[in-house]
Design an enzyme around this catalytic site. Sequence first.
Site, PDB file in Angstrom:
ATOM      1  N   VAL A 285      63.496  59.830   8.525  1.00  0.00           N
ATOM      2  CA  VAL A 285      63.297  59.054   7.293  1.00  0.00           C
ATOM      3  C   VAL A 285      62.061  58.151   7.397  1.00  0.00           C
ATOM      4  O   VAL A 285      61.227  58.141   6.479  1.00  0.00           O
ATOM      5  CB  VAL A 285      64.563  58.219   6.960  1.00  0.00           C
ATOM      6  CG1 VAL A 285      64.339  57.358   5.724  1.00  0.00           C
ATOM      7  CG2 VAL A 285      65.762  59.116   6.771  1.00  0.00           C
ATOM      8  N   THR A 287      59.286  58.425   9.014  1.00  0.00           N
ATOM      9  CA  THR A 287      58.032  59.172   8.909  1.00  0.00           C
ATOM     10  C   THR A 287      57.811  59.653   7.478  1.00  0.00           C
ATOM     11  O   THR A 287      56.703  59.553   6.939  1.00  0.00           O
ATOM     12  CB  THR A 287      58.019  60.378   9.885  1.00  0.00           C
ATOM     13  OG1 THR A 287      58.377  59.922  11.174  1.00  0.00           O
ATOM     14  CG2 THR A 287      56.659  61.024   9.948  1.00  0.00           C
ATOM     15  N   GLU A 311      62.861  66.875   4.194  1.00  0.00           N
ATOM     16  CA  GLU A 311      64.256  66.994   4.645  1.00  0.00           C
ATOM     17  C   GLU A 311      64.378  66.092   5.860  1.00  0.00           C
ATOM     18  O   GLU A 311      63.674  66.271   6.852  1.00  0.00           O
ATOM     19  CB  GLU A 311      64.603  68.445   4.981  1.00  0.00           C
ATOM     20  CG  GLU A 311      64.503  69.392   3.773  1.00  0.00           C
ATOM     21  CD  GLU A 311      65.352  68.980   2.569  1.00  0.00           C
ATOM     22  OE1 GLU A 311      66.369  68.285   2.770  1.00  0.00           O
ATOM     23  OE2 GLU A 311      64.989  69.319   1.439  1.00  0.00           O
ATOM     24  N   CYS A 345      70.091  67.864  12.648  1.00  0.00           N
ATOM     25  CA  CYS A 345      70.180  66.849  11.598  1.00  0.00           C
ATOM     26  C   CYS A 345      71.592  66.801  11.031  1.00  0.00           C
ATOM     27  O   CYS A 345      72.017  65.796  10.492  1.00  0.00           O
ATOM     28  CB  CYS A 345      69.177  67.148  10.501  1.00  0.00           C
ATOM     29  SG  CYS A 345      69.407  68.773   9.801  1.00  0.00           S
ATOM     30  N   SER A 510      74.630  75.807   9.224  1.00  0.00           N
ATOM     31  CA  SER A 510      74.303  76.471   7.956  1.00  0.00           C
ATOM     32  C   SER A 510      73.492  77.732   8.249  1.00  0.00           C
ATOM     33  O   SER A 510      72.737  77.781   9.216  1.00  0.00           O
ATOM     34  CB  SER A 510      73.503  75.543   7.054  1.00  0.00           C
ATOM     35  OG  SER A 510      72.226  75.347   7.581  1.00  0.00           O
TER      36      SER A 510
HETATM   37  N1  LIG Z   1      67.326  67.573   6.837  1.00  0.00           N
HETATM   38  C1  LIG Z   1      66.844  68.569   7.567  1.00  0.00           C
HETATM   39  O1  LIG Z   1      66.800  69.731   7.161  1.00  0.00           O
HETATM   40  C2  LIG Z   1      66.346  68.283   8.953  1.00  0.00           C
HETATM   41  C3  LIG Z   1      66.126  69.343   9.827  1.00  0.00           C
HETATM   42  C4  LIG Z   1      65.647  69.069  11.116  1.00  0.00           C
HETATM   43  C5  LIG Z   1      65.422  67.763  11.511  1.00  0.00           C
HETATM   44  N2  LIG Z   1      65.666  66.746  10.654  1.00  0.00           N
HETATM   45  C6  LIG Z   1      65.462  65.344  11.073  1.00  0.00           C
HETATM   46  O2  LIG Z   1      64.286  65.270  11.858  1.00  0.00           O
HETATM   47  C7  LIG Z   1      64.399  64.199  12.787  1.00  0.00           C
HETATM   48  C8  LIG Z   1      64.056  64.709  14.171  1.00  0.00           C
HETATM   49  O3  LIG Z   1      62.802  65.283  14.200  1.00  0.00           O
HETATM   50  P1  LIG Z   1      61.540  64.541  14.815  1.00  0.00           P
HETATM   51  O4  LIG Z   1      61.978  63.614  15.903  1.00  0.00           O
HETATM   52  O5  LIG Z   1      60.560  65.600  15.157  1.00  0.00           O
HETATM   53  O6  LIG Z   1      61.054  63.663  13.563  1.00  0.00           O
HETATM   54  P2  LIG Z   1      59.748  62.737  13.420  1.00  0.00           P
HETATM   55  O7  LIG Z   1      59.834  62.053  12.090  1.00  0.00           O
HETATM   56  O8  LIG Z   1      59.546  61.900  14.613  1.00  0.00           O
HETATM   57  O9  LIG Z   1      58.532  63.774  13.413  1.00  0.00           O
HETATM   58  C9  LIG Z   1      58.450  64.817  12.465  1.00  0.00           C
HETATM   59  C10 LIG Z   1      56.988  65.242  12.376  1.00  0.00           C
HETATM   60  O10 LIG Z   1      56.238  64.204  11.734  1.00  0.00           O
HETATM   61  C11 LIG Z   1      55.059  63.948  12.489  1.00  0.00           C
HETATM   62  N3  LIG Z   1      54.578  62.604  12.198  1.00  0.00           N
HETATM   63  C12 LIG Z   1      54.852  61.442  12.837  1.00  0.00           C
HETATM   64  N4  LIG Z   1      54.220  60.419  12.225  1.00  0.00           N
HETATM   65  C13 LIG Z   1      53.538  60.933  11.177  1.00  0.00           C
HETATM   66  C14 LIG Z   1      52.704  60.382  10.160  1.00  0.00           C
HETATM   67  N5  LIG Z   1      52.456  59.080  10.098  1.00  0.00           N
HETATM   68  N6  LIG Z   1      52.177  61.220   9.238  1.00  0.00           N
HETATM   69  C15 LIG Z   1      52.415  62.543   9.285  1.00  0.00           C
HETATM   70  N7  LIG Z   1      53.205  63.133  10.225  1.00  0.00           N
HETATM   71  C16 LIG Z   1      53.762  62.325  11.160  1.00  0.00           C
HETATM   72  C17 LIG Z   1      55.514  64.198  13.910  1.00  0.00           C
HETATM   73  O11 LIG Z   1      54.416  64.330  14.783  1.00  0.00           O
HETATM   74  C18 LIG Z   1      56.325  65.469  13.745  1.00  0.00           C
HETATM   75  O12 LIG Z   1      55.503  66.600  13.673  1.00  0.00           O
HETATM   76  C19 LIG Z   1      65.813  63.700  12.691  1.00  0.00           C
HETATM   77  O13 LIG Z   1      65.852  62.536  11.910  1.00  0.00           O
HETATM   78  C20 LIG Z   1      66.531  64.864  11.995  1.00  0.00           C
HETATM   79  O14 LIG Z   1      67.703  64.482  11.327  1.00  0.00           O
HETATM   80  C21 LIG Z   1      66.106  66.983   9.389  1.00  0.00           C
HETATM   81  N1  LIG Z   2      70.558  74.291   9.511  1.00  0.00           N
HETATM   82  C1  LIG Z   2      71.005  73.507  10.610  1.00  0.00           C
HETATM   83  C2  LIG Z   2      70.504  72.086  10.613  1.00  0.00           C
HETATM   84  C3  LIG Z   2      69.035  71.911  10.581  1.00  0.00           C
HETATM   85  C4  LIG Z   2      68.675  70.520  11.030  1.00  0.00           C
HETATM   86  O1  LIG Z   2      68.398  70.202  12.130  1.00  0.00           O
HETATM   87  C5  LIG Z   2      72.498  73.449  10.711  1.00  0.00           C
HETATM   88  O2  LIG Z   2      73.198  73.182   9.742  1.00  0.00           O
HETATM   89  O3  LIG Z   2      72.995  73.629  11.808  1.00  0.00           O
END
Ligand SMILES: NC(=O)c1ccc[n+]([C@@H]2O[C@H](COP(=O)([O-])OP(=O)(O)OC[C@H]3O[C@@H](n4cnc5c(N)ncnc54)[C@H](O)[C@@H]3O)[C@@H](O)[C@H]2O)c1
Ligand SMILES: N[C@@H](CCC=O)C(=O)O
Length: 560
Positions: A285, A287, A311, A345, A510
């Site tokens: 969130v 980021t 997402e 996530c 999923s």
């Molecule tokens: N809802 C979904 O479908 C879903 C799926 C997978 C992961 N997630 C979420 O992702 C998070 C974990 O992933 P993460 O640790 O890689 O997330 P993160 O927010 O740390 O990084 C995501 C991406 O954003 C980039 N980034 C960082 N700062 C930035 C900026 N200022 N501008 C542009 N890009 C920037 C990072 O380098 C990385 O490539 C968890 O919160 C998880 O719940 C959500």
């Molecule tokens: N599609 C995945 C979640 C993706 C997020 O990290 C699940 O539901 O297991």
Amino acid sequence: MLSTFHRLGFRRSVSTYSGLTSADFLKQKTNEPILEYRKGSRERQDLEAALDYYSKNITDVPLRIGNQKITNNLERKQVIPSDHRSTLARYTYATGEQIQEAINVALEARSAWEKKPLVERAEILLRAADLAGGKYRMKLNASTMLGQGKNIVQAEIDAACELIDFFRFNAVFALELETYSPISTKISTNSLQYRGMEGFVAAIAPFNFTAIGGNLPTAPALMGNVSLWKPSDTAVLSNYIIYELLEEAGMPDGILSFLPSDGPVFGNTITQSAHLSAVNFTGSVPTFKTIWKNVADNLDKYVTFPKLIGECGGKNFHFVHPSAHIESVAAGTARSAWEYSGQKCSACSRVYAPKSIWPKILEKISEIHKQIKLGDVRDGSIFLSAVIDDKAFERIRGYIDYARTGADGAKIVLGGEYDDSTGYFIQPTLITVTDPKSKLLREEMFGPVVTVFVYDDKDVDQVLNSVKDATPFGLTGAVFSEDKEFLYRARDTLRDAVGNMYLNDKSTGSIVGQQPFGGSRMSGTNDKAGGPHYGLRWASPLTIKETSIPLTEWRYPSMD
Ligand SMILES: NC(=O)c1ccc[n+]([C@@H]2O[C@H](COP(=O)([O-])OP(=O)(O)OC[C@H]3O[C@@H](n4cnc5c(N)ncnc54)[C@H](O)[C@@H]3O)[C@@H](O)[C@H]2O)c1
Ligand SMILES: N[C@@H](CCC=O)C(=O)O
């Protein structure tokens, strides 16, 4: 549609491990089968060979801009989280100038790509799916296991199956969109073209799903867009293997640039370009909020309003009714909370359980906990491995230490140990709290830690209502109840609290084409990756009306 592919020479001769090819998929529309990797099987032997190769050889990952492969510097390392002194890959960060160059190259390539018939772009993804299912499958799985800390099955369902499914389902869903045509009349012929967006798409990927890394830039590309692909630092190798297989599948130069880079440098450069047409983001969130604010700050610069698709995180719940099936709650919670170290996530990180059956649930979860093995990803018997990096280790450890102080009535019931001497290992942990407002029940930890609030059975409705707005998130949630009247009431009560709801099932897992995925509230813009309408997000539809009878009368009949 099938005949179109045959006309284009889409052949069946491709060999995949599962035997399912894209040609079969076009007839059956089934998900890629999950391989079992039993000891001694062909797939297990091939996977072990790939693991051995990547363990012994450091891979150099270049930047890719147009037809250039840039391998200068390579000063950065992607390490193996369960053995953090071992380097898996070397890479470099793209500079702001290189990101700008990639924007220019993309804009140049856009026009010809956008004008190609959709079926030709779809064919590239279908070929890519077959390469991912065959020649590249073990590379994808081994790099995901070593680099992102997944065990065999978690890598297989992500880097192989989900990636293949994204490619195939996106292609077919997009072709299905094209079957719609607006009504034409005697005097006008009307058509709708799913045109790509003007400008470029910035695809910003998380570390935790290789398939998401592959989907974020390619779903827009399928619809005629050009994408700048920024992988996560801790998933560089697996994402680059996808880039390579797309290249082999026929993706032309310039359509996708591969740009490992510092997050803020990438974010600032793309949001300052007048030609940003969309951001396709998956991650946390904070980021996504930063990117959104950057876009708002530059709003007067843009040629077109950029679409912002994000997402994000979750604080996913299992709500247990006194009538629930105890074994299913225990197994579902252990799986959802602890597999892949809680780094999905959708992972369950809070449980609401009734006092009457909690002791039995805990007994079952404890039995599972005793059998769960935590260890190096190359050990085929592990259930979970290390968390992704030192920052994640420190963050999760902080929550466990908080629980250890007894704040919020917290008690560590299972696990609670951690050790980062070899890898970033955190034991699967279960904490109970007595304060329903505890931060352990509200904040995303993204680790193998689940917090349980045990409620008095008589308060079940009141607790259910409180769950609805207990966190700012709205991603996934599950209700376990054999009492159907309660089950459906809970489903309706919690309607706004989730984007993916599970009834009598765990909150993760999923599948593309089965449970289109995404959350609302602070969990994201809920665009449902893996669903039939995702492609629309990447189109700027063009409606054309052609009139055959010239308009010569300017007066209305009512004027006479
Ligand atoms: N809802 C979904 O479908 C879903 C799926 C997978 C992961 N997630 C979420 O992702 C998070 C974990 O992933 P993460 O640790 O890689 O997330 P993160 O927010 O740390 O990084 C995501 C991406 O954003 C980039 N980034 C960082 N700062 C930035 C900026 N200022 N501008 C542009 N890009 C920037 C990072 O380098 C990385 O490539 C968890 O919160 C998880 O719940 C959500
Ligand atoms: N599609 C995945 C979640 C993706 C997020 O990290 C699940 O539901 O297991």
